[in-house]
Design an enzyme around this catalytic site. Sequence first.
Site, PDB file in Angstrom:
ATOM      1  N   GLY A   7       6.985   7.913   0.793  1.00 54.05           N
ATOM      2  CA  GLY A   7       7.296   8.514  -0.506  1.00 54.05           C
ATOM      3  C   GLY A   7       7.054  10.004  -0.522  1.00 54.05           C
ATOM      4  N   THR A   9       9.535  12.357  -0.773  1.00 58.16           N
ATOM      5  CA  THR A   9      10.645  13.125  -1.345  1.00 58.16           C
ATOM      6  C   THR A   9      10.244  13.821  -2.643  1.00 58.16           C
ATOM      7  OG1 THR A   9      11.380  11.129  -2.489  1.00 58.16           O
ATOM      8  CG2 THR A   9      12.462  11.619  -0.396  1.00 58.16           C
ATOM      9  N   GLY A  11       6.565  14.593  -5.613  1.00 58.94           N
ATOM     10  CA  GLY A  11       5.194  14.355  -6.048  1.00 58.94           C
ATOM     11  C   GLY A  11       4.118  14.477  -4.979  1.00 58.94           C
ATOM     12  N   ARG A  33      15.716   8.517  -1.060  1.00 62.69           N
ATOM     13  CA  ARG A  33      16.751   9.518  -1.372  1.00 62.69           C
ATOM     14  C   ARG A  33      16.976  10.420  -0.166  1.00 62.69           C
ATOM     15  NH1 ARG A  33      14.141  11.567  -6.892  1.00 62.69           N
ATOM     16  NH2 ARG A  33      12.296  11.063  -5.673  1.00 62.69           N
ATOM     17  N   ASN A  85       1.631   6.003   0.108  1.00 62.83           N
ATOM     18  CA  ASN A  85       1.766   6.712  -1.170  1.00 62.83           C
ATOM     19  C   ASN A  85       2.927   6.201  -2.019  1.00 62.83           C
ATOM     20  OD1 ASN A  85       1.676   9.259  -2.983  1.00 62.83           O
ATOM     21  ND2 ASN A  85       3.730   9.339  -2.070  1.00 62.83           N
ATOM     22  N   SER A 138      -5.219   4.311  -8.191  1.00 65.07           N
ATOM     23  CA  SER A 138      -5.053   5.011  -9.473  1.00 65.07           C
ATOM     24  C   SER A 138      -6.253   4.704 -10.343  1.00 65.07           C
ATOM     25  CB  SER A 138      -3.786   4.503 -10.179  1.00 65.07           C
ATOM     26  OG  SER A 138      -3.722   4.983 -11.504  1.00 65.07           O
ATOM     27  N   TYR A 151       1.582  -2.559 -14.091  1.00 61.59           N
ATOM     28  CA  TYR A 151       1.255  -1.399 -13.238  1.00 61.59           C
ATOM     29  C   TYR A 151      -0.237  -1.418 -12.901  1.00 61.59           C
ATOM     30  CZ  TYR A 151       0.560   3.303 -11.476  1.00 61.59           C
ATOM     31  OH  TYR A 151       0.209   4.371 -10.669  1.00 61.59           O
ATOM     32  N   LYS A 155      -2.188  -1.793  -9.198  1.00 56.21           N
ATOM     33  CA  LYS A 155      -3.161  -0.844  -8.640  1.00 56.21           C
ATOM     34  C   LYS A 155      -4.540  -1.495  -8.476  1.00 56.21           C
ATOM     35  CE  LYS A 155      -0.454   2.651  -7.846  1.00 56.21           C
ATOM     36  NZ  LYS A 155      -0.219   3.174  -6.476  1.00 56.21           N
ATOM     37  N   PRO A 181      -6.167   8.770  -8.572  1.00 53.44           N
ATOM     38  CA  PRO A 181      -6.045   9.830  -9.580  1.00 53.44           C
ATOM     39  C   PRO A 181      -5.788   9.297 -10.989  1.00 53.44           C
ATOM     40  CG  PRO A 181      -4.421  10.066  -7.787  1.00 53.44           C
ATOM     41  CD  PRO A 181      -4.946   8.686  -7.738  1.00 53.44           C
TER      42      PRO A 181
HETATM   43  P1  NDP Z   1       6.738  10.443  -7.790  1.00 53.56           P
HETATM   44  O1  NDP Z   1       7.666   9.610  -8.594  1.00 53.56           O
HETATM   45  O2  NDP Z   1       6.752  11.910  -7.993  1.00 53.56           O
HETATM   46  O3  NDP Z   1       6.940  10.125  -6.233  1.00 53.56           O
HETATM   47  C1  NDP Z   1       7.009   8.801  -5.781  1.00 53.56           C
HETATM   48  C2  NDP Z   1       7.482   8.762  -4.344  1.00 53.56           C
HETATM   49  O4  NDP Z   1       7.522   7.379  -3.930  1.00 53.56           O
HETATM   50  C3  NDP Z   1       8.869   9.330  -4.171  1.00 53.56           C
HETATM   51  O5  NDP Z   1       8.919  10.084  -2.990  1.00 53.56           O
HETATM   52  C4  NDP Z   1       9.758   8.092  -4.059  1.00 53.56           C
HETATM   53  O6  NDP Z   1      10.838   8.401  -3.192  1.00 53.56           O
HETATM   54  C5  NDP Z   1       8.799   7.122  -3.355  1.00 53.56           C
HETATM   55  N1  NDP Z   1       9.183   5.721  -3.584  1.00 53.56           N
HETATM   56  C6  NDP Z   1       9.182   5.057  -4.759  1.00 53.56           C
HETATM   57  N2  NDP Z   1       9.647   3.806  -4.563  1.00 53.56           N
HETATM   58  C7  NDP Z   1       9.926   3.694  -3.235  1.00 53.56           C
HETATM   59  C8  NDP Z   1      10.441   2.666  -2.425  1.00 53.56           C
HETATM   60  N3  NDP Z   1      10.768   1.469  -2.935  1.00 53.56           N
HETATM   61  N4  NDP Z   1      10.617   2.882  -1.100  1.00 53.56           N
HETATM   62  C9  NDP Z   1      10.300   4.084  -0.587  1.00 53.56           C
HETATM   63  N5  NDP Z   1       9.812   5.112  -1.283  1.00 53.56           N
HETATM   64  C10 NDP Z   1       9.637   4.909  -2.604  1.00 53.56           C
HETATM   65  O7  NDP Z   1       5.281   9.839  -8.094  1.00 53.56           O
HETATM   66  P2  NDP Z   1       3.798  10.328  -7.670  1.00 53.56           P
HETATM   67  O8  NDP Z   1       3.845  11.294  -6.569  1.00 53.56           O
HETATM   68  O9  NDP Z   1       3.099  10.680  -8.912  1.00 53.56           O
HETATM   69  O10 NDP Z   1       3.189   8.941  -7.185  1.00 53.56           O
HETATM   70  C11 NDP Z   1       2.797   8.687  -5.847  1.00 53.56           C
HETATM   71  C12 NDP Z   1       1.796   7.539  -5.854  1.00 53.56           C
HETATM   72  O11 NDP Z   1       0.657   7.908  -6.620  1.00 53.56           O
HETATM   73  C13 NDP Z   1       2.297   6.232  -6.464  1.00 53.56           C
HETATM   74  O12 NDP Z   1       1.768   5.168  -5.723  1.00 53.56           O
HETATM   75  C14 NDP Z   1       1.699   6.257  -7.869  1.00 53.56           C
HETATM   76  O13 NDP Z   1       1.545   4.958  -8.394  1.00 53.56           O
HETATM   77  C15 NDP Z   1       0.376   6.917  -7.606  1.00 53.56           C
HETATM   78  N6  NDP Z   1      -0.281   7.577  -8.734  1.00 53.56           N
HETATM   79  C16 NDP Z   1       0.384   8.488  -9.532  1.00 53.56           C
HETATM   80  C17 NDP Z   1      -0.294   9.109 -10.577  1.00 53.56           C
HETATM   81  C18 NDP Z   1       0.377  10.066 -11.496  1.00 53.56           C
HETATM   82  O14 NDP Z   1      -0.102  10.228 -12.638  1.00 53.56           O
HETATM   83  N7  NDP Z   1       1.434  10.750 -11.093  1.00 53.56           N
HETATM   84  C19 NDP Z   1      -1.716   8.868 -10.800  1.00 53.56           C
HETATM   85  C20 NDP Z   1      -2.296   7.865  -9.935  1.00 53.56           C
HETATM   86  C21 NDP Z   1      -1.606   7.286  -8.924  1.00 53.56           C
HETATM   87  P3  NDP Z   1      12.346   7.886  -3.392  1.00 53.56           P
HETATM   88  O15 NDP Z   1      12.612   7.804  -4.854  1.00 53.56           O
HETATM   89  O16 NDP Z   1      13.151   8.931  -2.672  1.00 53.56           O
HETATM   90  O17 NDP Z   1      12.384   6.571  -2.705  1.00 53.56           O
HETATM   91  C1  8X3 Z   2      -0.935   6.811 -12.867  1.00 51.38           C
HETATM   92  C2  8X3 Z   2      -1.999   7.235 -13.809  1.00 51.38           C
HETATM   93  O1  8X3 Z   2      -2.996   6.705 -16.096  1.00 51.38           O
HETATM   94  O2  8X3 Z   2      -0.579   6.928 -15.943  1.00 51.38           O
HETATM   95  O3  8X3 Z   2      -1.411   5.881 -11.958  1.00 51.38           O
HETATM   96  O4  8X3 Z   2      -1.660   4.986 -15.067  1.00 51.38           O
HETATM   97  S1  8X3 Z   2      -1.793   6.396 -15.293  1.00 51.38           S
END
Ligand code: NDP
Ligand code: 8X3
Length: 251
Positions: A7, A9, A11, A33, A85, A138, A151, A155, A181
């Site tokens: 993941g 691409t 975040g 993507r 991730n 998370s 969700y 987690k 986070p």
């Molecule tokens: P983003 O949506 O910005 O990034 C998510 C990434 O995961 C993208 O690169 C996406 O790529 C990839 N992804 C999603 N589904 C798939 C799949 N089926 N196969 C391959 N790649 C996949 O989210 P974040 O960076 O915020 O999240 C990253 C991780 O952190 C997640 O596990 C999320 O649950 C966790 N998290 C996020 C928090 C937040 O508040 N943002 C807080 C706590 C945890 P693509 O779409 O190109 O496949």
């Molecule tokens: C993402 C953080 O608080 O939106 O894991 O669930 S929260």
Amino acid sequence: MIVFITGATAGFGKATAELFASKGYDVIITGRRKEKLSLVEEDLKKRFKIKVLSLCFDVRHVEEVEKAVSSLPDCWKQIDILVNNAGLAVGYNPIQEGLIDDWDRMIDTNVKGLLYMTRQIAPLMIAKGKGHIINLGSIAGKEVYANGNVYCASKYAVDALNKSMRIDLLPHGIRVTSISPGLAETEFSIVRFKGDEQRAKNVYKGIEPLKAEDIAEAIFWAASRPAHVNILDIVLTAGAQANATTFIRKS
Ligand code: NDP
Ligand code: 8X3
């Protein structure tokens, strides 16, 4: 040193790839993507003069995961760090109104995808006698909140897997860390609210949320401790967030 980041691409994954690349690591980046993946690959190669391999696949599909990892040339199979991730939240409904497709997407990605990746890469690390697996948990895997149901459950599962894979992999010299986070502004809420950018923005209204770079730093710090130090879990939130449900928002 080689770091494999799922993941990447957007975040956290993208920021983590940039940070490791800036420290001289070669990186394997993944995502669904293709165009975004290629852009990240080109950018990393240009800016950091390191080796980058991108693999476009969906972590929910076990055959794609197996094919992607088995297709790696031997030199790329020497993976030092796996960052599990890739993940997402989809929907924000009370349980009685939840959509089955949303539930499947979260469980298949956050839990089963992480398992499929780990099942392929842990044996490569065992063969080397060392490695480090870093799982994105998370705050939602520590405490539940209204409408977070599935969700949060996904987690909590990551939290349990993190603890149990640490036991299983301990004899093999593999460290296992969870990064947990709170609110961080990435594409996360846009995905959760299915493209509704205004609703996504409101999540962070009146708060300075964590940035992807903050999480990348936590990941890199955990990964760069000396071998005798094992970081089990880093729980981090924005300055304005005390736990899963308590925030101070400026009006
Ligand atoms: P983003 O949506 O910005 O990034 C998510 C990434 O995961 C993208 O690169 C996406 O790529 C990839 N992804 C999603 N589904 C798939 C799949 N089926 N196969 C391959 N790649 C996949 O989210 P974040 O960076 O915020 O999240 C990253 C991780 O952190 C997640 O596990 C999320 O649950 C966790 N998290 C996020 C928090 C937040 O508040 N943002 C807080 C706590 C945890 P693509 O779409 O190109 O496949
Ligand atoms: C993402 C953080 O608080 O939106 O894991 O669930 S929260």
